[in-house]
Design a protein around this motif. Structure first.
Motif, PDB file in Angstrom:
ATOM      1  N   ASN A  47      19.036  13.334  27.202  1.00 28.48           N
ATOM      2  CA  ASN A  47      19.771  12.545  28.198  1.00 28.48           C
ATOM      3  C   ASN A  47      20.212  11.212  27.636  1.00 28.48           C
ATOM      4  O   ASN A  47      21.308  10.736  27.944  1.00 28.48           O
ATOM      5  N   ILE A  48      19.343  10.582  26.835  1.00 27.30           N
ATOM      6  CA  ILE A  48      19.714   9.302  26.226  1.00 27.30           C
ATOM      7  C   ILE A  48      20.985   9.487  25.385  1.00 27.30           C
ATOM      8  O   ILE A  48      21.909   8.674  25.455  1.00 27.30           O
ATOM      9  N   ASN A  49      21.026  10.589  24.613  1.00 28.36           N
ATOM     10  CA  ASN A  49      22.221  10.858  23.809  1.00 28.36           C
ATOM     11  C   ASN A  49      23.462  10.989  24.678  1.00 28.36           C
ATOM     12  O   ASN A  49      24.503  10.402  24.385  1.00 28.36           O
ATOM     13  N   LEU A  50      23.345  11.796  25.747  1.00 26.05           N
ATOM     14  CA  LEU A  50      24.507  12.026  26.617  1.00 26.05           C
ATOM     15  C   LEU A  50      25.032  10.722  27.191  1.00 26.05           C
ATOM     16  O   LEU A  50      26.240  10.437  27.163  1.00 26.05           O
ATOM     17  N   VAL A  51      24.101   9.893  27.696  1.00 23.22           N
ATOM     18  CA  VAL A  51      24.530   8.635  28.309  1.00 23.22           C
ATOM     19  C   VAL A  51      25.096   7.686  27.255  1.00 23.22           C
ATOM     20  O   VAL A  51      26.096   6.995  27.501  1.00 23.22           O
ATOM     21  N   ALA A  52      24.484   7.667  26.066  1.00 21.46           N
ATOM     22  CA  ALA A  52      24.973   6.771  25.017  1.00 21.46           C
ATOM     23  C   ALA A  52      26.396   7.129  24.632  1.00 21.46           C
ATOM     24  O   ALA A  52      27.269   6.248  24.523  1.00 21.46           O
TER      25      ALA A  52
ATOM     26  N   HIS B   3      23.407  -9.829  12.623  1.00 23.17           N
ATOM     27  CA  HIS B   3      24.219 -10.271  13.738  1.00 23.17           C
ATOM     28  C   HIS B   3      23.978  -9.443  14.990  1.00 23.17           C
ATOM     29  O   HIS B   3      24.376  -9.831  16.072  1.00 23.17           O
ATOM     30  N   PHE B   4      23.295  -8.265  14.863  1.00 20.30           N
ATOM     31  CA  PHE B   4      22.950  -7.499  16.052  1.00 20.30           C
ATOM     32  C   PHE B   4      21.980  -8.282  16.924  1.00 20.30           C
ATOM     33  O   PHE B   4      22.014  -8.224  18.136  1.00 20.30           O
ATOM     34  N   PHE B   5      21.071  -9.030  16.280  1.00 24.45           N
ATOM     35  CA  PHE B   5      20.042  -9.704  17.057  1.00 24.45           C
ATOM     36  C   PHE B   5      20.562 -10.968  17.726  1.00 24.45           C
ATOM     37  O   PHE B   5      19.888 -11.563  18.537  1.00 24.45           O
ATOM     38  N   SER B   6      21.769 -11.384  17.354  1.00 32.09           N
ATOM     39  CA  SER B   6      22.270 -12.626  17.925  1.00 32.09           C
ATOM     40  C   SER B   6      22.794 -12.426  19.339  1.00 32.09           C
ATOM     41  O   SER B   6      22.991 -13.385  20.058  1.00 32.09           O
ATOM     42  N   HIS B   7      23.005 -11.148  19.749  1.00 25.71           N
ATOM     43  CA  HIS B   7      23.505 -10.916  21.093  1.00 25.71           C
ATOM     44  C   HIS B   7      22.369 -10.524  22.020  1.00 25.71           C
ATOM     45  O   HIS B   7      21.457  -9.802  21.627  1.00 25.71           O
ATOM     46  N   GLY B   8      22.461 -10.997  23.248  1.00 23.40           N
ATOM     47  CA  GLY B   8      21.392 -10.748  24.210  1.00 23.40           C
ATOM     48  C   GLY B   8      21.152  -9.281  24.467  1.00 23.40           C
ATOM     49  O   GLY B   8      20.014  -8.820  24.465  1.00 23.40           O
ATOM     50  N   ASP B   9      22.238  -8.489  24.645  1.00 26.69           N
ATOM     51  CA  ASP B   9      22.030  -7.102  25.044  1.00 26.69           C
ATOM     52  C   ASP B   9      21.442  -6.263  23.919  1.00 26.69           C
ATOM     53  O   ASP B   9      20.616  -5.387  24.160  1.00 26.69           O
ATOM     54  N   SER B  10      21.834  -6.539  22.671  1.00 35.74           N
ATOM     55  CA  SER B  10      21.250  -5.734  21.603  1.00 35.74           C
ATOM     56  C   SER B  10      19.798  -6.127  21.367  1.00 35.74           C
ATOM     57  O   SER B  10      18.961  -5.272  21.063  1.00 35.74           O
ATOM     58  N   LEU B  11      19.470  -7.401  21.564  1.00 38.26           N
ATOM     59  CA  LEU B  11      18.056  -7.815  21.473  1.00 38.26           C
ATOM     60  C   LEU B  11      17.243  -7.094  22.550  1.00 38.26           C
ATOM     61  O   LEU B  11      16.168  -6.545  22.271  1.00 38.26           O
ATOM     62  N   ALA B  12      17.788  -7.052  23.776  1.00 37.86           N
ATOM     63  CA  ALA B  12      17.100  -6.350  24.870  1.00 37.86           C
ATOM     64  C   ALA B  12      16.917  -4.885  24.520  1.00 37.86           C
ATOM     65  O   ALA B  12      15.860  -4.291  24.776  1.00 37.86           O
ATOM     66  N   PHE B  13      17.961  -4.288  23.885  1.00 35.98           N
ATOM     67  CA  PHE B  13      17.845  -2.878  23.505  1.00 35.98           C
ATOM     68  C   PHE B  13      16.707  -2.667  22.520  1.00 35.98           C
ATOM     69  O   PHE B  13      15.920  -1.735  22.661  1.00 35.98           O
ATOM     70  N   TYR B  14      16.599  -3.557  21.496  1.00 38.75           N
ATOM     71  CA  TYR B  14      15.554  -3.342  20.492  1.00 38.75           C
ATOM     72  C   TYR B  14      14.168  -3.526  21.094  1.00 38.75           C
ATOM     73  O   TYR B  14      13.240  -2.768  20.761  1.00 38.75           O
ATOM     74  N   CYS B  47      13.101   4.685  29.590  1.00 38.76           N
ATOM     75  CA  CYS B  47      14.401   5.361  29.477  1.00 38.76           C
ATOM     76  C   CYS B  47      15.325   4.917  30.605  1.00 38.76           C
ATOM     77  O   CYS B  47      16.528   4.695  30.382  1.00 38.76           O
ATOM     78  N   ALA B  48      14.773   4.787  31.823  1.00 43.75           N
ATOM     79  CA  ALA B  48      15.598   4.356  32.950  1.00 43.75           C
ATOM     80  C   ALA B  48      16.138   2.954  32.702  1.00 43.75           C
ATOM     81  O   ALA B  48      17.327   2.677  32.955  1.00 43.75           O
ATOM     82  N   ALA B  49      15.293   2.062  32.174  1.00 49.54           N
ATOM     83  CA  ALA B  49      15.748   0.706  31.871  1.00 49.54           C
ATOM     84  C   ALA B  49      16.852   0.740  30.813  1.00 49.54           C
ATOM     85  O   ALA B  49      17.823  -0.034  30.872  1.00 49.54           O
ATOM     86  N   LEU B  53      20.625  -0.663  31.099  1.00 45.06           N
ATOM     87  CA  LEU B  53      21.151  -1.602  30.101  1.00 45.06           C
ATOM     88  C   LEU B  53      22.502  -1.130  29.576  1.00 45.06           C
ATOM     89  O   LEU B  53      23.415  -1.923  29.344  1.00 45.06           O
ATOM     90  N   LEU B  54      22.632   0.210  29.418  1.00 47.46           N
ATOM     91  CA  LEU B  54      23.893   0.754  28.913  1.00 47.46           C
ATOM     92  C   LEU B  54      24.980   0.747  29.982  1.00 47.46           C
ATOM     93  O   LEU B  54      26.125   1.053  29.688  1.00 47.46           O
ATOM     94  N   GLY B  55      24.627   0.447  31.223  1.00 49.52           N
ATOM     95  CA  GLY B  55      25.616   0.406  32.284  1.00 49.52           C
ATOM     96  C   GLY B  55      25.743   1.696  33.062  1.00 49.52           C
ATOM     97  O   GLY B  55      26.622   1.818  33.901  1.00 49.52           O
ATOM     98  N   ALA B  56      24.855   2.679  32.781  1.00 50.57           N
ATOM     99  CA  ALA B  56      24.879   3.932  33.530  1.00 50.57           C
ATOM    100  C   ALA B  56      23.943   3.792  34.724  1.00 50.57           C
ATOM    101  O   ALA B  56      22.808   4.266  34.712  1.00 50.57           O
TER     102      ALA B  56
END
Lengths: 106, 176
Positions: A47-52, B3-14, B47-49, B53-56
């Motif tokens: 699912n993570i892949n699909l959404v990404a 430069h990935f870590f300089s943005h808020g959303d990519s830091l949140a992702f990591y 995973c839900a978070a 974060l991805l906007g889905a």
């Protein structure tokens, strides 16, 4: 519309590692319940892949998210039937270990 | 990579990815089945978070309700109804576990190398509007994907009835 800086390969790598952890759990754990749950983990990483891809891919559209909704539904149906089988097996054999599921005799 | 870590959303992702992978490691480490179920709940919430974060948004909320809510609780019920004292064996490394670890590790290496070797074209501008996301998914489900949607409802009904039918107590078991 916002700019997103999350790199797509990192998301795919996370999903791949989660899938492999689920695969290892499904192959190596002894409890039948945990084996089923590891299968759920594998489905969830897909699912993570699909959404990404649906959000960050070259041509973003919502088809991937609709598909992931179908995957979630089918996974829920699968886990319900799976747990029912585990319960029936437990009553039949007084054990919920995968090792004991090796014959149809009582 | 810096430069990935300089943005808020990519830091949140990591940070999220770290939390998810830590929960997965805990899931593999725990001996008691009930703790494993709890770790799995943590992974599903992570995973839900990530989806949020991805906007889905729709998929993220559905993940919370179905996976983190329903499936984790179902897991707890299944553990309580069967042998709830169950633990995984402490025996260090059997042949089966070794082969499983080797296979999973090899698959992970192949997948990671493939991901690294492929050139991914990524769209940098993403629609993260909640209203748009939910509206569009609703329209797609009821216009373009009507038949699959109905088929899935049929599947759910069949699974529900089948689960009750399989888990029921038969007459000969009652006599025992």
């Amino acid at each position: 519309m916002t700019t997103v800086h999350i790199p797509l390969p990192s998301v795919l790598a996370l999903a791949a590692i989660l899938f492999c952890i689920g695969l290892y759990g499904a192959l190596s754990k002894r409890s039948l319940i945990i084996v089923l749950v590891s299968l759920e983990l594998m489905l969830s990483s897909v699912n993570i892949n699909l959404v990404a891809f649906s959000q960050l891919g070259a041509f973003p559209n919502l088809r991937g998210q609709v598909f992931s909704l179908f995957t979630i539904t089918v996974a829920a149906a699968e886990i319900a039937v799976g747990f029912a089988i585990v319960l029936a097996f437990f009553r039949f054999r007084k054990s919920a270990d995968a090792d004991d599921a090796n014959s149809q005799k009582r | 990579m810096v430069h990935f870590f300089s943005h808020g959303d990519s830091l949140a992702f990591y940070v999220l990815a770290l939390i998810i992978l830590l929960s997965a490691m805990l899931f593999l480490q725990f001996r008691k089945v009930i703790y494993m179920a709890l770790a799995m709940g943590a992974i599903f919430v992570g995973c839900a978070a990530l989806f949020l974060l991805l906007g889905a948004v729709f998929v993220g909320i559905a993940q919370v309700m179905i996976y983190a809510g329903a499936i984790t609780i179902l897991m707890m019920f299944a553990i309580m109804l069967t042998n709830h004292e169950a633990t995984e064996s402490v025996s260090a490394f059997g042949i089966r576990k070794g082969l499983a670890a080797l296979g999973a590790f090899l698959l992970a290496v192949i997948l990671l190398f493939t991901i690294r070797a492929t050139h991914w074209r990524q769209s940098l501008v993403v629609n993260t509007d909640t209203q748009h996301n939910v509206d569009k998914i609703g329209f797609m489900l009821f216009r373009q994907y009507t038949i699959p949607f109905e088929l899935v409802s049929l599947l759910l009904l069949a699974a529900l009835v089948g689960a009750v039918w399989i888990a029921r107590q038969t007459k000969e078991e009652k006599q025992d």
